[in-house]
Design an enzyme around this catalytic site. Structure first.
Site, mmCIF file in Angstrom:
data_model
loop_
_atom_site.group_PDB
_atom_site.id
_atom_site.type_symbol
_atom_site.label_atom_id
_atom_site.label_comp_id
_atom_site.label_asym_id
_atom_site.label_seq_id
_atom_site.Cartn_x
_atom_site.Cartn_y
_atom_site.Cartn_z
ATOM 1 N N LYS A 145 0.738 -1.112 0.259
ATOM 2 C CA LYS A 145 0.078 0.114 -0.144
ATOM 3 C C LYS A 145 0.989 1.275 0.012
ATOM 4 C CE LYS A 145 -1.871 1.504 4.044
ATOM 5 N NZ LYS A 145 -1.604 2.828 4.454
ATOM 6 N N ASN A 146 1.785 1.262 1.034
ATOM 7 C CA ASN A 146 2.403 2.360 1.170
ATOM 8 C C ASN A 146 3.558 2.878 0.026
ATOM 9 O OD1 ASN A 146 1.045 3.073 3.274
ATOM 10 N ND2 ASN A 146 2.561 2.465 4.898
ATOM 11 N N CYS A 192 -5.382 7.305 8.723
ATOM 12 C CA CYS A 192 -5.509 6.763 10.203
ATOM 13 C C CYS A 192 -5.408 7.994 11.110
ATOM 14 C CB CYS A 192 -4.598 5.656 10.411
ATOM 15 S SG CYS A 192 -4.958 3.937 9.553
ATOM 16 N N ARG A 249 -1.332 14.440 12.765
ATOM 17 C CA ARG A 249 -0.294 14.231 11.706
ATOM 18 C C ARG A 249 0.088 15.452 11.064
ATOM 19 N NH1 ARG A 249 -2.325 8.479 8.944
ATOM 20 N NH2 ARG A 249 -0.270 8.578 8.170
ATOM 21 N N ASP A 256 4.535 0.531 12.103
ATOM 22 C CA ASP A 256 3.117 0.110 11.613
ATOM 23 C C ASP A 256 3.171 -1.422 12.193
ATOM 24 O OD1 ASP A 256 2.422 2.467 10.392
ATOM 25 O OD2 ASP A 256 3.071 1.759 8.296
ATOM 26 N N ARG A 302 -8.919 -1.391 4.149
ATOM 27 C CA ARG A 302 -7.977 -0.274 3.588
ATOM 28 C C ARG A 302 -6.815 -0.621 3.231
ATOM 29 N NH1 ARG A 302 -7.420 4.417 7.100
ATOM 30 N NH2 ARG A 302 -5.716 4.579 5.621
HETATM 31 C C1 EPZ Z 1 3.462 7.102 6.378
HETATM 32 O O1 EPZ Z 1 3.103 8.086 7.249
HETATM 33 C C2 EPZ Z 1 2.795 5.947 6.414
HETATM 34 N N1 EPZ Z 1 1.659 6.358 5.668
HETATM 35 C C3 EPZ Z 1 2.363 5.329 7.845
HETATM 36 O O2 EPZ Z 1 1.905 4.260 7.809
HETATM 37 C C4 EPZ Z 1 3.491 5.194 8.665
HETATM 38 O O3 EPZ Z 1 3.162 4.797 10.008
HETATM 39 C C5 EPZ Z 1 4.550 6.477 8.620
HETATM 40 O O4 EPZ Z 1 4.728 6.728 7.433
HETATM 41 C C6 EPZ Z 1 5.923 6.153 9.410
HETATM 42 O O5 EPZ Z 1 6.526 5.092 8.787
HETATM 43 C C7 EPZ Z 1 1.743 6.216 4.352
HETATM 44 O O6 EPZ Z 1 2.651 5.643 3.665
HETATM 45 C C8 EPZ Z 1 0.602 6.293 3.608
HETATM 46 P P1 EPZ Z 1 5.616 10.460 8.507
HETATM 47 P P2 EPZ Z 1 3.551 9.724 7.050
HETATM 48 O O7 EPZ Z 1 5.604 11.572 7.912
HETATM 49 O O8 EPZ Z 1 4.332 9.905 5.872
HETATM 50 C C9 EPZ Z 1 6.287 13.609 12.270
HETATM 51 C C10 EPZ Z 1 -0.222 2.706 7.800
HETATM 52 O O9 EPZ Z 1 -0.868 2.414 8.871
HETATM 53 N N2 EPZ Z 1 6.238 14.667 11.094
HETATM 54 O O10 EPZ Z 1 6.957 9.433 8.084
HETATM 55 O O11 EPZ Z 1 2.272 10.482 7.422
HETATM 56 C C11 EPZ Z 1 5.003 13.220 12.573
HETATM 57 O O12 EPZ Z 1 4.252 13.613 13.551
HETATM 58 C C12 EPZ Z 1 0.247 4.326 8.178
HETATM 59 O O13 EPZ Z 1 -0.005 1.976 6.750
HETATM 60 C C13 EPZ Z 1 6.307 16.143 11.533
HETATM 61 O O14 EPZ Z 1 6.521 16.433 12.721
HETATM 62 O O15 EPZ Z 1 4.187 9.612 8.429
HETATM 63 C C14 EPZ Z 1 5.428 11.497 13.003
HETATM 64 O O16 EPZ Z 1 6.000 11.628 14.358
HETATM 65 C C15 EPZ Z 1 -0.268 4.900 9.462
HETATM 66 N N3 EPZ Z 1 5.780 16.820 10.620
HETATM 67 C C16 EPZ Z 1 6.951 11.289 12.105
HETATM 68 O O17 EPZ Z 1 7.347 12.707 11.762
HETATM 69 C C17 EPZ Z 1 5.694 16.756 9.276
HETATM 70 O O18 EPZ Z 1 5.411 17.476 8.471
HETATM 71 C C18 EPZ Z 1 6.674 10.406 10.959
HETATM 72 O O19 EPZ Z 1 5.718 10.574 10.213
HETATM 73 C C19 EPZ Z 1 5.549 15.283 8.936
HETATM 74 C C20 EPZ Z 1 5.833 14.281 9.742
#
Ligand code: EPZ
Length: 407
Positions: free
Chosen positions: A22-23, A116, A121, A297, A387
């Site tokens: 998916k990702n 989610c 986020r 995840d 999903r």
């Molecule tokens: C991706 O989300 C995945 N989703 C998530 O999987 C996964 O948990 C996550 O990466 C981490 O591996 C998809 O790929 C669609 P991040 P993403 O930006 O990109 C902080 C699932 O279950 N952050 O890497 O939204 C944030 O708060 C889903 O399949 C900021 O502070 O995650 C978090 O602590 C759930 N500012 C960390 O970074 C920002 O602008 C990692 O988030 C962006 C993020």
């Protein structure tokens, strides 16, 4: 709305074929906005997040057709349109419209991106990357007459911000270096896809370097879903089964596999299959962190496994409060104690329960508990689990699980 009815406590047997990730699929789908032309994607998982992403592209004028194995996306005639709020709010990956639309059209709408909801986020780093490439952010929109290359340094590792920065830099004039980038396998599969469309992207340990240019259609085969593979590995162990989980990329999951082995499980690898066997006979601690460390995840997925054996500790360094699912898991008898970004899971006798899936991986954790607990459980809002897991009911039935989905 649908529900899963599970008669748990069965031993399972047979083989599970892992679907496309998916990702990994989602960034590639949105990247076709930048690769103006016809792109061919093989192995897209048939899950609702992917269907929504394709609907968003169609609503912008893309032509999409499927010939069984491959999906072809033609983005030549795409026009900038404010995306449908109803579609965008369904999936998190719609935030990739920021990078893709800014790159191709010089504007992108800041919408209420979905997905989610286990904690807040933020997208501050996505926006900072856009501004650093010359975009303005005002009145709910990112705009840029033209983007120009620059150095971007992320204060924290983010998959989404890395993907958006890559998409934006691919359409910017000149060179961009992205420091502090996410190293998830899906980031590299996106880079491969963009390279196929003519992108000049290289990377070293410190940064990704991108020389922007006009891109054309490309092709990709979606990499295996490492979270789906991890989920079935846990199902195999918790139910005392010896499943074959096939079509995996072993290296992508090495921190997860190492943790299982540390806990006492036996993993037999053969070709692109793994056969998880044995029991977890030690209190097992894992800490999530960006790739190549233990994936966040799979953190909820581990909770029922630890509860069914000797207990353990789950510590988050990515989503610090991703533990909301535990109160629902306690319906199955899972005993735990939450302390900040760490949860101690105690050995517990699992019994059936009726619960509602809170989010994708939290919902999968409940399903795993239900497969272990002897007797009938019910999981409402099961569409949330669909999903992210292709054909999960039929896959589980195929290995002997007693599960049905009702509307
Ligand atoms: C991706 O989300 C995945 N989703 C998530 O999987 C996964 O948990 C996550 O990466 C981490 O591996 C998809 O790929 C669609 P991040 P993403 O930006 O990109 C902080 C699932 O279950 N952050 O890497 O939204 C944030 O708060 C889903 O399949 C900021 O502070 O995650 C978090 O602590 C759930 N500012 C960390 O970074 C920002 O602008 C990692 O988030 C962006 C993020």
């Amino acid at each position: 709305m649908s529900s899963f009815i599970i008669n748990g406590g069965q031993r399972l047997h047979g083989k599970i074929e892992i679907s496309g990730s998916k990702n990994a699929a989602l960034p590639i789908i949105f990247a076709t906005i930048v690769t103006k032309g016809i792109s061919k994607i093989v192995g897209l998982p048939n899950i609702s997040d992917v269907r929504v992403a394709l609907d968003i592209l169609k609503s912008m004028g893309a032509t999409i057709h499927c010939d069984g194995e491959a999906v072809y996306i033609d983005t030549v005639m795409l026009e900038y349109r404010e995306p449908s709020a109803e579609l965008v709010c369904q999936i998190r990956a719609s935030s990739y419209l920021l990078g893709a639309c800014l790159s191709r059209f010089g504007r992108a709408h800041l919408s209420a991106f979905g997905g989610c909801n286990f904690e807040r986020r933020p997208i501050d780093m996505h926006l900072a990357a856009a501004v650093s490439l010359g975009a303005r952010c005002e009145n709910g929109e990112l705009t840029a007459k033209s983007l120009h290359g620059s150095d971007i340094t992320f204060k924290k590792t983010s998959v989404g911000a890395t993907v958006n920065a890559i998409l934006m830099a691919s359409g910017a004039q000149g060179k961009t270096k992205i420091y502090g980038y996410a190293r998830e396998p899906h980031v590299f599969s996106l880079i491969e896809f963009l390279r196929g469309g003519g992108a000049a992207i290289s990377f070293c340990n410190d940064y990704i370097e991108i020389e922007g240019r006009e891109l054309s259609g490309s092709c990709a085969t979606v990499i295996p879903d490492m979270i789906e593979a991890g989920t079935y590995a846990v199902i195999s162990l918790i139910t005392g089964s010896e499943l074959e989980i096939s079509g995996i990329n072993r290296q992508d999951l090495s921190s997860f596999f190492n943790a299982l082995v540390r806990g006492g499980a036996t993993l037999v690898f053969s070709g692109d299959s793994v056969f998880p066997q044995g029991i977890i006979d030690e209190f097992l601690s894992v800490t999530t962190a960006p790739h190549p460390s233990f994936p966040t995840d799979l953190q909820p997925i581990m909770a029922p496994l630890l509860a069914a054996f000797c207990g353990g500790r789950l510590t988050e360094s990515v989503w610090l409060s991703r533990f909301g699912y535990l109160s629902l898991l306690s319906g199955f008898g899972v005993k735990y104690e939450l302390n900040g970004s760490s949860a101690t899971i105690y050995p517990s006798d699992l019994h059936p329960a009726t619960v509602e899936a809170p989010d994708l991986r939290g919902g999968a954790a409940l399903l795993i508990a239900a497969l272990k607990a002897e007797g009938e459980s019910r999981i409402d809002s099961a569409q949330i689990i669909n999903r992210g897991y292709e054909n999960i009911v039929n896959k589980l039935r195929g290995i002997g699980a007693q599960i049905k989905e009702i509307q």
